[in-house]
Design an enzyme around this catalytic site. Structure first.
Site, short mmCIF file in Angstrom:
data_model
loop_
_atom_site.label_atom_id
_atom_site.label_comp_id
_atom_site.label_asym_id
_atom_site.label_seq_id
_atom_site.Cartn_x
_atom_site.Cartn_y
_atom_site.Cartn_z
N SER A 24 22.21 -52.46 11.05
CA SER A 24 21.79 -51.90 12.32
C SER A 24 22.53 -50.57 12.57
CB SER A 24 22.01 -52.91 13.44
OG SER A 24 21.32 -52.54 14.61
N GLY A 54 25.41 -52.85 16.58
CA GLY A 54 25.55 -53.02 18.02
C GLY A 54 25.11 -51.81 18.82
#
Length: 513
Positions: A209, A127
């Protein structure tokens, strides 16, 4: 009849509960489909009021807590200029328990029966260090824990201005609060996972991520001597080289907007700690907010992780590492004018349009821009990490590129194997009502291959999947419709994938401060 039904329901409710004693108290979870779920376990004291912008304080208790529902997500930041894409794609549906500054909770899914002292995987969500949560439905650990007989742990950590404020008011080694949260959660696992049937000697860190960046920083700050994990999985992003000079502009602008006009230091920080969390949240999600990111502190984050690997100053455990074929599409979606987009996407290091087209001949402007974003942010860091690990003598490095595309997993047209598209397959949380037979098979295959690495990190994760080695062999996963465990891997030389990295992007990612 109604009374009998009520008694039966109460008995079933009791039977489905599961209780475990931990340092966080006596935890009452629920058991379903052969998996005990404990969601919303507090591992740190609430980081609010005087504890805002302070390192996490361990939570300890001998009380009983119902941990059958997830705790709230940490407060989220969706940059105003991109919220029209990031919210519907990455926050739909939103965290089931909402958001709160009091958010330092973790979750454990533990299979019943099976082997004792089970392998453990700790998942760190992504995120961009701005949003995301371990409580998103996509990250439910029941399927992978139950199908693979492993223990799944996921955790929340502070985000954006609350977790990575880049504030001149803080001591440098207390700046990356989100990383300190992660370290405390990992320590909690080492203290408590035995009570769930896990083996603390068999822990794998896994992230995607920003979560993968988090795993890479943990790998680099723990040395060869007794790291709290025996393997690492990095999915679509690793830190490489970082400028050591922090940027305080975003935090200073926030302080001024909050009316705390003192010089940076204890007095200003005390003023800012009194600002309501909702006010801060509104500011960071408004048009005037900057972004808040990790800073080099040479404690949780070093300025040159690659050099630490090469000089053997990191953990030295097996690594599974890779990215997706179309990691870049979602980040440049809708961009039409390549020349105008390049400085926006790549900043001061932006290549020219001519350079981009020379790196990606045959692609149109949009495709070339997406390929450049993929390579610079995801594929090339995986290449650099893989090469550094192997050159330093670390064995059992497995690299992949994920290429599966399914029609029911395309939130926008033409994304391909986009960033995060592999996660529903890994967690088994894909939409069963719309999934094709091939998607269901691939989910089992993909989940099994990663679980194989978690269980036996010194063995091949799947048939025909070789180590990266000196030859740089990469496993293309689920390309050309191959979804079975015995054919999901198609090997390819890294030079086939990494030509643009070698020609241009690597020099931007691998520099000596």
């Amino acid at each position: 009849m109604k009374i009998s039904a009520l008694v039966a329901a109460q008995a079933l409710s009791v039977a489905n509960k599961s209780t475990i004693d931990t340092t966080s108290g006596r935890l009452v979870g629920i058991e379903s489909n052969g998996v005990r779920a404990f969601t919303g376990i507090r591992y740190a004291q609430a980081p609010v009021n005087e504890l805002r912008w302070e390192p996490p304080v361990p939570f300890a208790s001998n009380q009983t807590f119902n941990v059958s529902t997830p705790g709230p997500a940490c407060l989220q930041q969706f940059a105003a200029f991109s919220a029209n894409i990031t919210i519907p794609v990455f926050n739909n549906p939103p965290p089931p328990s909402g958001e709160d500054e009091d958010c330092l909770f973790l979750n454990v899914w533990a299979p019943t029966g099976g082997r004792q002292e089970k392998p453990v995987v700790i998942f760190i969500h992504g995120g961009a260090f701005a949003f995301g949560s371990a409580t998103l439905n996509e990250y439910n650990g029941e399927s992978i824990a139950g199908n693979q007989d492993i223990i799944m742990v996921s955790l929340n950590y502070r985000l954006n201005i609350f977790g990575f404020p880049s504030a001149p008011d803080l001591a440098l080694q207390k700046s990356n609060l989100g990383f300190l949260d992660q370290e405390l959660a990992i320590h909690w696992v080492q203290q408590n996972i035995q009570y769930f049937g896990g083996d603390k000697r068999k822990v794998t860190l896994m992230g995607q991520s920003a979560g993968s960046v988090s795993v890479s920083t943990a790998y680099a700050r723990h040395t060869e001597w007794n790291p709290p994990f025996r393997a690492a999985i990095m999915m679509s992003a690793e830190d490489t080289s970082t400028l050591p000079t922090p940027d305080f502009d975003a935090f200073n602008s926030f302080a001024n907007s909050s009316g705390c006009m003192q010089a940076p230091g204890a007095s200003r920080l005390d003023c800012l700690k009194k600002v309501p969390a909702a006010t801060i949240h509104n500011y960071t999600n408004g048009p005037l907010s900057g972004s808040f990111n990790p800073v080099v502190d040479n404690f949780t984050l070093y300025d040159d992780l690659l050099n630490r690997i090469r000089t053997k100053n990191t953990a030295r455990v097996p690594v599974l590492i890779g990215s997706t074929q179309d990691d870049g599409t979602i980040f440049v979606y809708g961009a039409k004018n390549l020349t105008a987009a390049l400085p926006v996407v790549f900043g001061s290091n932006a290549p020219s349009a001519e350079t981009i087209h020379s790196l990606y001949p045959g692609l149109n402007d949009s495709q070339a821009l997406a390929a450049g974003y993929r390579d610079n942010s995801f594929r090339c860091p995986s290449e650099l990490w893989s090469a550094a690990l192997v050159s330093s003598g670390i064995e059992h490095v497995y690299r992949y590129s994920y290429g599966a595309v399914f029609a029911d997993n395309q939130p926008l047209p033409g994304l391909g194997a986009w960033h995060t598209s592999e996660l529903p397959e890994l967690f088994g949380t894909f939409n069963a009502s719309t999934a094709t037979w091939a998607e269901k098979v691939l989910s089992h295959t993909f989940q099994s291959s990663f679980a194989n690495f978690i269980k036996h990190p010194k063995k091949s994760p799947a048939q025909n999947w070789p180590e990266y080695g000196q030859n740089g062999t990469v496993a293309n996963l689920a390309y050309n419709g191959n979804v079975d465990l015995d054919n999901v891997v198609q090997t390819v030389s890294h030079s086939t994938l990494d030509s643009a990295c070698d020609a241009f992007w690597d020099k931007l990612r691998d520099f000596r401060p």
